[in-house]
Design a protein around this motif. Sequence first.
Motif, PDB file in Angstrom:
ATOM      1  N   ILE A  69       1.384  -8.684   2.545  1.00  0.00           N
ATOM      2  CA  ILE A  69       0.882  -8.510   3.917  1.00  0.00           C
ATOM      3  C   ILE A  69      -0.065  -9.645   4.284  1.00  0.00           C
ATOM      4  CG2 ILE A  69      -0.594  -7.054   5.367  1.00  0.00           C
ATOM      5  CD1 ILE A  69       0.579  -4.629   3.824  1.00  0.00           C
ATOM      6  N   ASP A  70      -0.985  -9.987   3.373  1.00  0.00           N
ATOM      7  CA  ASP A  70      -1.947 -11.060   3.638  1.00  0.00           C
ATOM      8  C   ASP A  70      -1.248 -12.401   3.829  1.00  0.00           C
ATOM      9  OD1 ASP A  70      -4.270  -9.565   3.667  1.00  0.00           O
ATOM     10  OD2 ASP A  70      -4.563  -9.709   1.505  1.00  0.00           O
ATOM     11  N   TYR A  71      -0.243 -12.672   2.983  1.00  0.00           N
ATOM     12  CA  TYR A  71       0.511 -13.919   3.126  1.00  0.00           C
ATOM     13  C   TYR A  71       1.211 -13.985   4.484  1.00  0.00           C
ATOM     14  CZ  TYR A  71       4.504 -17.025   2.834  1.00  0.00           C
ATOM     15  OH  TYR A  71       5.451 -17.991   3.125  1.00  0.00           O
ATOM     16  N   CYS A  72       1.877 -12.906   4.869  1.00  0.00           N
ATOM     17  CA  CYS A  72       2.612 -12.889   6.135  1.00  0.00           C
ATOM     18  C   CYS A  72       1.672 -12.992   7.330  1.00  0.00           C
ATOM     19  CB  CYS A  72       3.445 -11.616   6.240  1.00  0.00           C
ATOM     20  SG  CYS A  72       4.815 -11.531   5.076  1.00  0.00           S
ATOM     21  N   GLN A  73       0.562 -12.265   7.271  1.00  0.00           N
ATOM     22  CA  GLN A  73      -0.390 -12.294   8.383  1.00  0.00           C
ATOM     23  C   GLN A  73      -0.947 -13.709   8.584  1.00  0.00           C
ATOM     24  OE1 GLN A  73      -3.348  -9.096   8.572  1.00  0.00           O
ATOM     25  NE2 GLN A  73      -4.865 -10.593   9.196  1.00  0.00           N
ATOM     26  N   SER A  74      -1.297 -14.377   7.490  1.00  0.00           N
ATOM     27  CA  SER A  74      -1.815 -15.740   7.584  1.00  0.00           C
ATOM     28  C   SER A  74      -0.767 -16.699   8.130  1.00  0.00           C
ATOM     29  CB  SER A  74      -2.288 -16.221   6.212  1.00  0.00           C
ATOM     30  OG  SER A  74      -3.335 -15.418   5.743  1.00  0.00           O
ATOM     31  N   THR A  75       0.481 -16.524   7.702  1.00  0.00           N
ATOM     32  CA  THR A  75       1.554 -17.421   8.118  1.00  0.00           C
ATOM     33  C   THR A  75       1.901 -17.230   9.592  1.00  0.00           C
ATOM     34  OG1 THR A  75       2.435 -17.424   5.870  1.00  0.00           O
ATOM     35  CG2 THR A  75       3.927 -18.127   7.614  1.00  0.00           C
ATOM     36  N   VAL A  76       1.718 -16.033  10.101  1.00  0.00           N
ATOM     37  CA  VAL A  76       1.957 -15.775  11.523  1.00  0.00           C
ATOM     38  C   VAL A  76       0.913 -16.491  12.380  1.00  0.00           C
ATOM     39  CG1 VAL A  76       1.841 -13.965  13.295  1.00  0.00           C
ATOM     40  CG2 VAL A  76       3.175 -13.586  11.227  1.00  0.00           C
ATOM     41  N   VAL A 109      -2.065  -3.949  11.169  1.00  0.00           N
ATOM     42  CA  VAL A 109      -2.082  -2.482  11.050  1.00  0.00           C
ATOM     43  C   VAL A 109      -1.696  -2.067   9.630  1.00  0.00           C
ATOM     44  CG1 VAL A 109      -0.985  -0.337  11.820  1.00  0.00           C
ATOM     45  CG2 VAL A 109      -1.658  -2.063  13.503  1.00  0.00           C
ATOM     46  N   ALA A 110      -0.679  -2.735   9.074  1.00  0.00           N
ATOM     47  CA  ALA A 110      -0.261  -2.429   7.695  1.00  0.00           C
ATOM     48  C   ALA A 110      -1.407  -2.679   6.719  1.00  0.00           C
ATOM     49  CB  ALA A 110       0.952  -3.270   7.321  1.00  0.00           C
ATOM     50  N   GLY A 152       2.734   0.410  10.863  1.00  0.00           N
ATOM     51  CA  GLY A 152       2.608  -0.936  11.427  1.00  0.00           C
ATOM     52  C   GLY A 152       3.697  -1.244  12.438  1.00  0.00           C
ATOM     53  N   LEU A 153       4.939  -0.907  12.098  1.00  0.00           N
ATOM     54  CA  LEU A 153       6.071  -1.174  12.986  1.00  0.00           C
ATOM     55  C   LEU A 153       5.991  -0.330  14.257  1.00  0.00           C
ATOM     56  CD1 LEU A 153       8.898  -1.384  10.315  1.00  0.00           C
ATOM     57  CD2 LEU A 153       8.140  -3.269  11.782  1.00  0.00           C
ATOM     58  N   LEU A 154       5.621   0.943  14.121  1.00  0.00           N
ATOM     59  CA  LEU A 154       5.504   1.811  15.292  1.00  0.00           C
ATOM     60  C   LEU A 154       4.394   1.336  16.227  1.00  0.00           C
ATOM     61  CD1 LEU A 154       5.985   5.380  13.744  1.00  0.00           C
ATOM     62  CD2 LEU A 154       7.499   4.237  15.372  1.00  0.00           C
ATOM     63  N   SER A 155       3.247   0.973  15.665  1.00  0.00           N
ATOM     64  CA  SER A 155       2.123   0.500  16.478  1.00  0.00           C
ATOM     65  C   SER A 155       2.487  -0.789  17.216  1.00  0.00           C
ATOM     66  CB  SER A 155       0.893   0.261  15.594  1.00  0.00           C
ATOM     67  OG  SER A 155       0.482   1.446  14.954  1.00  0.00           O
ATOM     68  N   ALA A 204      -8.127   2.755  17.458  1.00  0.00           N
ATOM     69  CA  ALA A 204      -9.031   3.771  16.913  1.00  0.00           C
ATOM     70  C   ALA A 204      -8.362   4.528  15.771  1.00  0.00           C
ATOM     71  CB  ALA A 204      -9.451   4.740  18.023  1.00  0.00           C
ATOM     72  N   PHE A 205      -7.112   4.914  15.970  1.00  0.00           N
ATOM     73  CA  PHE A 205      -6.382   5.636  14.919  1.00  0.00           C
ATOM     74  C   PHE A 205      -6.230   4.775  13.668  1.00  0.00           C
ATOM     75  CE2 PHE A 205      -2.324   6.383  12.758  1.00  0.00           C
ATOM     76  CZ  PHE A 205      -2.482   7.703  12.356  1.00  0.00           C
ATOM     77  N   ASN A 206      -5.814   3.510  13.853  1.00  0.00           N
ATOM     78  CA  ASN A 206      -5.525   2.639  12.711  1.00  0.00           C
ATOM     79  C   ASN A 206      -6.777   2.109  12.023  1.00  0.00           C
ATOM     80  OD1 ASN A 206      -2.666   2.718  12.824  1.00  0.00           O
ATOM     81  ND2 ASN A 206      -2.697   1.331  14.576  1.00  0.00           N
ATOM     82  N   ILE A 207      -7.926   2.267  12.636  1.00  0.00           N
ATOM     83  CA  ILE A 207      -9.182   1.865  12.002  1.00  0.00           C
ATOM     84  C   ILE A 207      -9.904   3.075  11.419  1.00  0.00           C
ATOM     85  CG2 ILE A 207     -11.498   0.938  12.426  1.00  0.00           C
ATOM     86  CD1 ILE A 207     -10.224  -0.998  14.444  1.00  0.00           C
ATOM     87  N   ILE A 208      -9.989   4.163  12.198  1.00  0.00           N
ATOM     88  CA  ILE A 208     -10.779   5.324  11.776  1.00  0.00           C
ATOM     89  C   ILE A 208     -10.125   6.072  10.615  1.00  0.00           C
ATOM     90  CG2 ILE A 208     -11.639   7.582  12.492  1.00  0.00           C
ATOM     91  CD1 ILE A 208     -12.081   6.361  15.293  1.00  0.00           C
ATOM     92  N   VAL A 209      -8.800   6.312  10.681  1.00  0.00           N
ATOM     93  CA  VAL A 209      -8.132   7.090   9.633  1.00  0.00           C
ATOM     94  C   VAL A 209      -8.234   6.412   8.264  1.00  0.00           C
ATOM     95  CG1 VAL A 209      -5.900   7.967   8.832  1.00  0.00           C
ATOM     96  CG2 VAL A 209      -6.586   8.309  11.216  1.00  0.00           C
ATOM     97  N   PRO A 210      -7.832   5.132   8.115  1.00  0.00           N
ATOM     98  CA  PRO A 210      -8.000   4.512   6.787  1.00  0.00           C
ATOM     99  C   PRO A 210      -9.457   4.321   6.397  1.00  0.00           C
ATOM    100  CG  PRO A 210      -7.140   2.921   8.379  1.00  0.00           C
ATOM    101  CD  PRO A 210      -7.099   4.248   9.040  1.00  0.00           C
ATOM    102  N   SER A 211     -10.344   4.101   7.385  1.00  0.00           N
ATOM    103  CA  SER A 211     -11.767   3.954   7.069  1.00  0.00           C
ATOM    104  C   SER A 211     -12.325   5.215   6.447  1.00  0.00           C
ATOM    105  CB  SER A 211     -12.568   3.611   8.331  1.00  0.00           C
ATOM    106  OG  SER A 211     -12.239   2.347   8.824  1.00  0.00           O
ATOM    107  N   MET A 212     -11.968   6.373   7.023  1.00  0.00           N
ATOM    108  CA  MET A 212     -12.437   7.648   6.478  1.00  0.00           C
ATOM    109  C   MET A 212     -11.879   7.882   5.071  1.00  0.00           C
ATOM    110  SD  MET A 212     -14.559   9.012   8.567  1.00  0.00           S
ATOM    111  CE  MET A 212     -15.107   7.308   8.791  1.00  0.00           C
TER     112      MET A 212
END
Length: 314
Positions: A69-76, A109-110, A152-155, A204-212
Amino acid sequence: MEEVNQTSVAEFILAGLTENPELQLPLFLIFLAVYLITVVGNLGMIILILFSSQLHTPMYYLLSSLSFIDYCQSTVIIPKMLLNFMTEKNFISYPECIVQFYFFCVFVVAECHMLGAMAYDRFVAISNPLLYNVSMSFQVCLLMVAVVYGVGLLSATAHTVFLLRVFFCKADKINHYFCDLFSLLELSCSSTFINEVLGHSISAFNIIVPSMTIISSYIFIIVRILHIKSSGGRIKAFSTCSSHILAVALFFGSTTFMYLQPSSSSSMDQAKMSSVFYTIVVPMLNPVIYSLRNKEVKVALKRLLRKMFPQNKE
């Protein structure tokens, strides 16, 4: 008259981080070095886990997914950003901009949910070590990774579908170094109310849920660490945990600043600097934080290097 759902802007100009000509070359060299470190670190981690049988465990399967994920995000993001430092005007076509936004959204998101999955994995390992291999079986790991990418894909799909309905005609200069949602909405001359509500809600959903999930897992982990009798063991465990928490705090702190604040409360220049952390800095740091400080990874790396470069003894 029926409204035509198409953009009048064929291409955009990415403003980049700065328009100061004296900073263009130094910034190009810095971010080129960062990108090379990110690519080598993350692809190296994937290869190491793939070819090291002792690392074929749930924790490292999730870590290899995070590295991907990190590699792909950086390359994008970064190659187009580097081009901005070397050209007077960095043009990006409307379709290319939409595609860049879509894949950026998928991977950011992923990453949010993958960090949550990794924290949960550590929670399971500490809370019930005897049943860890059952609780975190290959099928469970595969399901977790599938859910991470699915969210990630749905968001990204939801954001992009509604972004395609926006009519751009005000200007063609994006005040950012990549095509991000709120920087694009600033250029709209049609209503963006739905996009803004959707953007803040999904963020909010993608930050709060994994943060909790992460906070709950690490609170439990820290409580268990405090019960370790050896002071050396406690210090070592806290050292590992603190580096993980730092990376997570940096990622979620910068994404929260970017996406959960009202658009009027901060300037886009501040948002650009904040986004540097979660799009560029964190993907570079993750291989170091999650792996190079890990004894098992160091041992696996030494074994792999010995296999690749055997020493001939006469």
